[in-house]
Design a protein around this motif. Structure first.
Motif, mmCIF file in Angstrom:
data_model
loop_
_atom_site.group_PDB
_atom_site.id
_atom_site.type_symbol
_atom_site.label_atom_id
_atom_site.label_comp_id
_atom_site.label_asym_id
_atom_site.label_seq_id
_atom_site.Cartn_x
_atom_site.Cartn_y
_atom_site.Cartn_z
ATOM 1 N N LEU A 16 0.829 -1.205 0.000
ATOM 2 C CA LEU A 16 0.000 0.000 0.000
ATOM 3 C C LEU A 16 0.863 1.254 0.000
ATOM 4 O O LEU A 16 0.626 2.187 -0.783
ATOM 5 N N VAL A 17 1.876 1.285 0.841
ATOM 6 C CA VAL A 17 2.741 2.459 0.931
ATOM 7 C C VAL A 17 3.553 2.647 -0.347
ATOM 8 O O VAL A 17 3.647 3.765 -0.872
ATOM 9 N N VAL A 18 4.123 1.574 -0.863
ATOM 10 C CA VAL A 18 4.944 1.687 -2.074
ATOM 11 C C VAL A 18 4.092 2.098 -3.263
ATOM 12 O O VAL A 18 4.489 2.976 -4.050
ATOM 13 N N SER A 19 2.929 1.502 -3.414
ATOM 14 C CA SER A 19 2.078 1.871 -4.555
ATOM 15 C C SER A 19 1.607 3.321 -4.441
ATOM 16 O O SER A 19 1.516 4.035 -5.446
ATOM 17 N N THR A 20 1.329 3.771 -3.240
ATOM 18 C CA THR A 20 0.942 5.168 -3.044
ATOM 19 C C THR A 20 2.096 6.099 -3.385
ATOM 20 O O THR A 20 1.901 7.131 -4.036
ATOM 21 N N LEU A 21 3.287 5.736 -2.950
ATOM 22 C CA LEU A 21 4.462 6.545 -3.252
ATOM 23 C C LEU A 21 4.693 6.641 -4.757
ATOM 24 O O LEU A 21 4.929 7.732 -5.289
ATOM 25 N N VAL A 22 4.599 5.530 -5.463
ATOM 26 C CA VAL A 22 4.791 5.533 -6.918
ATOM 27 C C VAL A 22 3.711 6.346 -7.599
ATOM 28 O O VAL A 22 3.998 7.147 -8.510
ATOM 29 N N LEU A 23 2.473 6.195 -7.183
ATOM 30 C CA LEU A 23 1.370 6.937 -7.783
ATOM 31 C C LEU A 23 1.547 8.438 -7.595
ATOM 32 O O LEU A 23 1.416 9.221 -8.552
ATOM 33 N N VAL A 24 1.856 8.850 -6.392
ATOM 34 C CA VAL A 24 2.005 10.277 -6.117
ATOM 35 C C VAL A 24 3.228 10.829 -6.846
ATOM 36 O O VAL A 24 3.197 11.931 -7.387
ATOM 37 N N TRP A 25 4.300 10.088 -6.869
ATOM 38 C CA TRP A 25 5.518 10.547 -7.528
ATOM 39 C C TRP A 25 5.293 10.735 -9.018
ATOM 40 O O TRP A 25 5.770 11.694 -9.619
ATOM 41 N N ARG A 26 4.524 9.841 -9.636
ATOM 42 C CA ARG A 26 4.267 9.946 -11.079
ATOM 43 C C ARG A 26 3.288 11.062 -11.404
ATOM 44 O O ARG A 26 3.418 11.727 -12.417
ATOM 45 N N VAL A 27 2.298 11.238 -10.576
ATOM 46 C CA VAL A 27 1.267 12.213 -10.897
ATOM 47 C C VAL A 27 1.741 13.644 -10.637
ATOM 48 O O VAL A 27 1.645 14.498 -11.511
ATOM 49 N N TRP A 28 2.278 13.920 -9.449
ATOM 50 C CA TRP A 28 2.614 15.297 -9.121
ATOM 51 C C TRP A 28 4.107 15.603 -9.213
ATOM 52 O O TRP A 28 4.502 16.741 -9.354
ATOM 53 N N GLN A 29 4.926 14.616 -9.086
ATOM 54 C CA GLN A 29 6.372 14.784 -9.077
ATOM 55 C C GLN A 29 6.799 15.838 -8.061
ATOM 56 O O GLN A 29 7.653 16.679 -8.313
ATOM 57 N N ASP A 30 6.179 15.758 -6.913
ATOM 58 C CA ASP A 30 6.480 16.679 -5.824
ATOM 59 C C ASP A 30 6.878 15.841 -4.612
ATOM 60 O O ASP A 30 6.096 15.019 -4.137
ATOM 61 N N LEU A 31 8.076 16.032 -4.123
ATOM 62 C CA LEU A 31 8.606 15.213 -3.043
ATOM 63 C C LEU A 31 7.815 15.403 -1.746
ATOM 64 O O LEU A 31 7.522 14.440 -1.051
ATOM 65 N N THR A 32 7.451 16.633 -1.440
ATOM 66 C CA THR A 32 6.714 16.905 -0.205
ATOM 67 C C THR A 32 5.365 16.191 -0.197
ATOM 68 O O THR A 32 4.976 15.565 0.799
ATOM 69 N N MET A 33 4.654 16.276 -1.313
ATOM 70 C CA MET A 33 3.355 15.616 -1.422
ATOM 71 C C MET A 33 3.526 14.101 -1.371
ATOM 72 O O MET A 33 2.745 13.408 -0.708
ATOM 73 N N ALA A 34 4.541 13.583 -1.999
ATOM 74 C CA ALA A 34 4.772 12.138 -2.008
ATOM 75 C C ALA A 34 5.059 11.635 -0.592
ATOM 76 O O ALA A 34 4.529 10.602 -0.170
ATOM 77 N N VAL A 35 5.880 12.347 0.146
ATOM 78 C CA VAL A 35 6.212 11.936 1.508
ATOM 79 C C VAL A 35 4.980 12.032 2.414
ATOM 80 O O VAL A 35 4.715 11.138 3.214
ATOM 81 N N ALA A 36 4.219 13.091 2.261
ATOM 82 C CA ALA A 36 3.027 13.264 3.089
ATOM 83 C C ALA A 36 2.012 12.159 2.830
ATOM 84 O O ALA A 36 1.452 11.581 3.784
ATOM 85 N N VAL A 37 1.777 11.865 1.585
ATOM 86 C CA VAL A 37 0.803 10.825 1.258
ATOM 87 C C VAL A 37 1.334 9.454 1.676
ATOM 88 O O VAL A 37 0.579 8.602 2.158
ATOM 89 N N THR A 38 2.627 9.232 1.539
ATOM 90 C CA THR A 38 3.215 7.965 1.970
ATOM 91 C C THR A 38 3.062 7.793 3.476
ATOM 92 O O THR A 38 2.714 6.705 3.962
ATOM 93 N N LEU A 39 3.324 8.857 4.234
ATOM 94 C CA LEU A 39 3.136 8.776 5.677
ATOM 95 C C LEU A 39 1.670 8.535 6.038
ATOM 96 O O LEU A 39 1.363 7.795 6.976
ATOM 97 N N MET A 40 0.781 9.142 5.289
ATOM 98 C CA MET A 40 -0.639 8.938 5.525
ATOM 99 C C MET A 40 -1.018 7.478 5.265
ATOM 100 O O MET A 40 -1.726 6.859 6.070
#
Length: 104
Positions: A16-40
Motif C-alpha cells: 500500500l505504501v509503495v504503490s501510493t508513493l509511486v502513484l504520487v511521484w508519477r502524478v505530481w512529481q512533488d517530493l513533499t506531497m509524495a512523503v506526506a501521502v506515503t506517511l498517511m
C-alpha cells in the motif's frame, strides 16, 4: 501474536505504501506531497494492523470468558446434583421412617 499471523498484513501495508508513493511521484512529481501521502498511507496501514491485533485480543478474551463460564456452570451443576441427591436421601429416610411408624 506471532509474526506468522500478521505477515500478510505487513506485506499488504508495505505494498500500500509503495504503490501510493509511486502513484504520487508519477502524478505530481512533488517530493513533499509524495512523503506526506506515503506517511498517511503508512499510518492507515498501521491502523489496520492495530485494529487486527485488537480484534484478535478481543477474540481471545471472549474465548477465555466462555471457558470460565463453562467451568463455573459445570461446578454449579455438580453442586446442584449433590444437593438434589442429599435432599432425595433425606426425603427417602423420612418416608421410610413414617412408613415404619405407620405399620407399627
Amino acid at each position: 501474536m506471532e509474526i506468522r499471523e500478521v505477515i500478510v498484513d505487513i506485506v499488504l501495508t508495505i505494498l500500500l505504501v509503495v504503490s501510493t508513493l509511486v502513484l504520487v511521484w508519477r502524478v505530481w512529481q512533488d517530493l513533499t506531497m509524495a512523503v506526506a501521502v506515503t506517511l498517511m498511507m503508512l499510518s492507515l496501514g498501521g491502523l489496520f494492523l492495530s485494529l487486527g491485533y485488537k480484534i484478535q485480543r478481543l477474540d481471545a478474551s471472549v474465548i477465555a470468558r466462555e471457558r470460565t463460564m463453562r467451568v463455573n456452570l459445570e461446578e454449579i451443576s455438580n453442586m446442584m446434583a449433590q444437593k438434589y441427591d442429599n435432599t432425595v436421601q433425606h426425603i427417602d429416610a423420612t418416608v421410610s421412617d413414617l412408613s415404619r411408624r405407620m405399620y407399627r
